[in-house]
Design an enzyme around this catalytic site. Structure first.
Site, PDB file in Angstrom:
ATOM      1  N   LYS A   1       0.817  -1.196   0.000  1.00  0.00           N
ATOM      2  CA  LYS A   1       0.000   0.000   0.000  1.00  0.00           C
ATOM      3  C   LYS A   1       0.859   1.257   0.000  1.00  0.00           C
ATOM      4  O   LYS A   1       0.382   2.336  -0.277  1.00  0.00           O
ATOM      5  CB  LYS A   1      -0.862   0.026   1.283  1.00  0.00           C
ATOM      6  CG  LYS A   1      -1.732  -1.186   1.455  1.00  0.00           C
ATOM      7  CD  LYS A   1      -2.281  -1.199   2.896  1.00  0.00           C
ATOM      8  CE  LYS A   1      -2.915  -2.543   3.140  1.00  0.00           C
ATOM      9  NZ  LYS A   1      -2.963  -2.861   4.563  1.00  0.00           N
ATOM     10  N   GLY A   2       2.133   1.094   0.317  1.00  0.00           N
ATOM     11  CA  GLY A   2       3.000   2.233   0.567  1.00  0.00           C
ATOM     12  C   GLY A   2       3.092   3.244  -0.558  1.00  0.00           C
ATOM     13  O   GLY A   2       3.249   4.434  -0.322  1.00  0.00           O
TER      14      GLY A   2
ATOM     15  N   ASP B   1       4.391   3.386   6.424  1.00  0.00           N
ATOM     16  CA  ASP B   1       3.742   3.126   7.708  1.00  0.00           C
ATOM     17  C   ASP B   1       4.685   2.577   8.768  1.00  0.00           C
ATOM     18  O   ASP B   1       5.785   2.110   8.475  1.00  0.00           O
ATOM     19  CB  ASP B   1       2.624   2.098   7.524  1.00  0.00           C
ATOM     20  CG  ASP B   1       3.181   0.677   7.318  1.00  0.00           C
ATOM     21  OD1 ASP B   1       4.059   0.513   6.463  1.00  0.00           O
ATOM     22  OD2 ASP B   1       2.747  -0.242   8.031  1.00  0.00           O
TER      23      ASP B   1
ATOM     24  N   GLU C   1       7.530   2.746  -6.411  1.00  0.00           N
ATOM     25  CA  GLU C   1       7.804   2.258  -5.055  1.00  0.00           C
ATOM     26  C   GLU C   1       7.818   3.410  -4.065  1.00  0.00           C
ATOM     27  O   GLU C   1       8.136   4.543  -4.416  1.00  0.00           O
ATOM     28  CB  GLU C   1       9.170   1.562  -5.018  1.00  0.00           C
ATOM     29  CG  GLU C   1       9.103   0.051  -5.115  1.00  0.00           C
ATOM     30  CD  GLU C   1       8.563  -0.628  -3.852  1.00  0.00           C
ATOM     31  OE1 GLU C   1       7.884   0.009  -3.024  1.00  0.00           O
ATOM     32  OE2 GLU C   1       8.838  -1.829  -3.699  1.00  0.00           O
ATOM     33  N   ASP C   2       7.507   3.101  -2.804  1.00  0.00           N
ATOM     34  CA  ASP C   2       7.646   4.107  -1.749  1.00  0.00           C
ATOM     35  C   ASP C   2       9.112   4.255  -1.350  1.00  0.00           C
ATOM     36  O   ASP C   2       9.627   5.354  -1.232  1.00  0.00           O
ATOM     37  CB  ASP C   2       6.764   3.766  -0.534  1.00  0.00           C
ATOM     38  CG  ASP C   2       6.956   2.331  -0.022  1.00  0.00           C
ATOM     39  OD1 ASP C   2       7.721   1.549  -0.635  1.00  0.00           O
ATOM     40  OD2 ASP C   2       6.342   1.998   1.000  1.00  0.00           O
TER      41      ASP C   2
ATOM     42  N   PHE D   1      14.579   4.598  10.169  1.00  0.00           N
ATOM     43  CA  PHE D   1      13.234   4.176   9.770  1.00  0.00           C
ATOM     44  C   PHE D   1      12.337   5.407   9.620  1.00  0.00           C
ATOM     45  O   PHE D   1      12.245   6.230  10.524  1.00  0.00           O
ATOM     46  CB  PHE D   1      12.654   3.209  10.811  1.00  0.00           C
ATOM     47  CG  PHE D   1      11.425   2.521  10.330  1.00  0.00           C
ATOM     48  CD1 PHE D   1      11.519   1.389   9.525  1.00  0.00           C
ATOM     49  CD2 PHE D   1      10.161   3.003  10.659  1.00  0.00           C
ATOM     50  CE1 PHE D   1      10.381   0.738   9.055  1.00  0.00           C
ATOM     51  CE2 PHE D   1       9.014   2.365  10.193  1.00  0.00           C
ATOM     52  CZ  PHE D   1       9.120   1.237   9.397  1.00  0.00           C
TER      53      PHE D   1
ATOM     54  N   ASP E   1      15.049  -0.234  -0.344  1.00  0.00           N
ATOM     55  CA  ASP E   1      15.952  -0.394   0.790  1.00  0.00           C
ATOM     56  C   ASP E   1      17.012  -1.424   0.409  1.00  0.00           C
ATOM     57  O   ASP E   1      18.006  -1.088  -0.237  1.00  0.00           O
ATOM     58  CB  ASP E   1      15.118  -0.813   2.001  1.00  0.00           C
ATOM     59  CG  ASP E   1      15.902  -0.868   3.287  1.00  0.00           C
ATOM     60  OD1 ASP E   1      16.867  -0.113   3.423  1.00  0.00           O
ATOM     61  OD2 ASP E   1      15.550  -1.668   4.180  1.00  0.00           O
TER      62      ASP E   1
HETATM   63  P1  5GP Z   1      13.504  -3.840   0.271  1.00  0.00           P
HETATM   64  O1  5GP Z   1      13.089  -5.138  -0.325  1.00  0.00           O
HETATM   65  O2  5GP Z   1      14.025  -2.844  -0.709  1.00  0.00           O
HETATM   66  O3  5GP Z   1      14.443  -4.020   1.436  1.00  0.00           O
HETATM   67  O4  5GP Z   1      12.224  -3.307   0.993  1.00  0.00           O
HETATM   68  C1  5GP Z   1      11.405  -2.336   0.554  1.00  0.00           C
HETATM   69  C2  5GP Z   1      10.185  -2.310   1.464  1.00  0.00           C
HETATM   70  O5  5GP Z   1      10.564  -2.325   2.874  1.00  0.00           O
HETATM   71  C3  5GP Z   1       9.438  -1.020   1.261  1.00  0.00           C
HETATM   72  O6  5GP Z   1       8.500  -1.126   0.200  1.00  0.00           O
HETATM   73  C4  5GP Z   1       8.809  -0.799   2.630  1.00  0.00           C
HETATM   74  O7  5GP Z   1       7.592  -1.497   2.705  1.00  0.00           O
HETATM   75  C5  5GP Z   1       9.777  -1.424   3.626  1.00  0.00           C
HETATM   76  N1  5GP Z   1      10.667  -0.409   4.240  1.00  0.00           N
HETATM   77  C6  5GP Z   1      12.009  -0.340   4.098  1.00  0.00           C
HETATM   78  N2  5GP Z   1      12.495   0.717   4.798  1.00  0.00           N
HETATM   79  C7  5GP Z   1      11.441   1.334   5.367  1.00  0.00           C
HETATM   80  C8  5GP Z   1      11.310   2.519   6.196  1.00  0.00           C
HETATM   81  O8  5GP Z   1      12.259   3.225   6.566  1.00  0.00           O
HETATM   82  N3  5GP Z   1      10.036   2.838   6.578  1.00  0.00           N
HETATM   83  C9  5GP Z   1       8.935   2.105   6.218  1.00  0.00           C
HETATM   84  N4  5GP Z   1       7.745   2.529   6.643  1.00  0.00           N
HETATM   85  N5  5GP Z   1       9.031   1.001   5.426  1.00  0.00           N
HETATM   86  C10 5GP Z   1      10.272   0.621   5.015  1.00  0.00           C
END
Ligand code: 5GP
Length: 178
Positions: free
Chosen positions: A44-45, A160, A100-101, A153, A104
């Site tokens: 949902k982000g 969220d 994407e939101d 974070f 990471d």
């Molecule tokens: P990745 O697979 O790139 O590690 O993860 C991406 C997902 O991790 C994002 O779509 C999000 O849902 C979550 N995420 C990673 N870092 C953060 C953060 O700082 N805050 C929040 N709310 N979600 C995060």
């Protein structure tokens, strides 16, 4: 601006976010002029970012959504992902931009890119509101990013913490848990 005690500081204000989205939307409108652009939002982000971005894009654009679930539910745990809700329509021959939101570790996107690439799009790219390159484990090509952020974070503008704070108009760093 609403003040929330669990938040440490604001990273990007509503005005900064709007201005940056406008710039990125202009680049996308240039690059995809004459193409069959589809924005694919990851629920949902990315919803808040996708709608703001789509409104600033000046060429015709289609939108669709999918959602992913990971086998671990802890915040920031990369875990193993799978598609929980798939796109409503196919993407064959289309120019897809995954919205994407935050990127990471990149593990979520690596999985998504592999999955969607197999469906025959004309092209596939990534646009993200936030990018945290410091923690990258999988090298994914991020074509457009609004902001690079530090290793903290963050919440707001769609992001969220336990489903809260998505509706904040700004992006903020959470206070570390005691
Ligand atoms: P990745 O697979 O790139 O590690 O993860 C991406 C997902 O991790 C994002 O779509 C999000 O849902 C979550 N995420 C990673 N870092 C953060 C953060 O700082 N805050 C929040 N709310 N979600 C995060």
């Amino acid at each position: 601006m609403t003040t929330v005690p669990e938040l440490e500081r604001v990273l990007f204000t509503k005005q900064q976010i709007a201005a940056r989205i406008k710039e990125v939307a202009a680049e996308i409108s240039d690059r995809y002029a004459g193409k069959d652009l589809k924005l694919v939002g990851v629920l949902k982000g990315s919803v808040f970012f996708l709608t703001a971005l789509a409104r600033e894009i000046t060429i015709p654009v289609k939108i669709d959504f999918l959602s992913l679930s990971s086998f671990t539910n802890m915040a920031r745990s990369p875990g193993y992902v799978r598609i929980a809700k798939d796109l409503d329509e196919g993407i064959e021959g289309e120019d897809v931009l995954i919205v994407e939101d935050i990127v990471d570790t990149g593990l979520t996107l690596r999985y998504l890119l592999q999955t969607l690439a197999g469906r025959g799009p004309n092209s596939i790219g990534i646009v993200t509101l936030l990018d945290r390159t410091e923690r990258r484990l999988a090298q994914v090509p991020v074509e457009y990013r609004c902001f690079e952020i530090p290793d903290r974070f963050v919440v707001g503008f769609g992001l969220d913490y336990k489903q809260h704070y998505r509706n904040l108009e700004y992006i903020a760093v959470m206070k570390p848990e005691k």
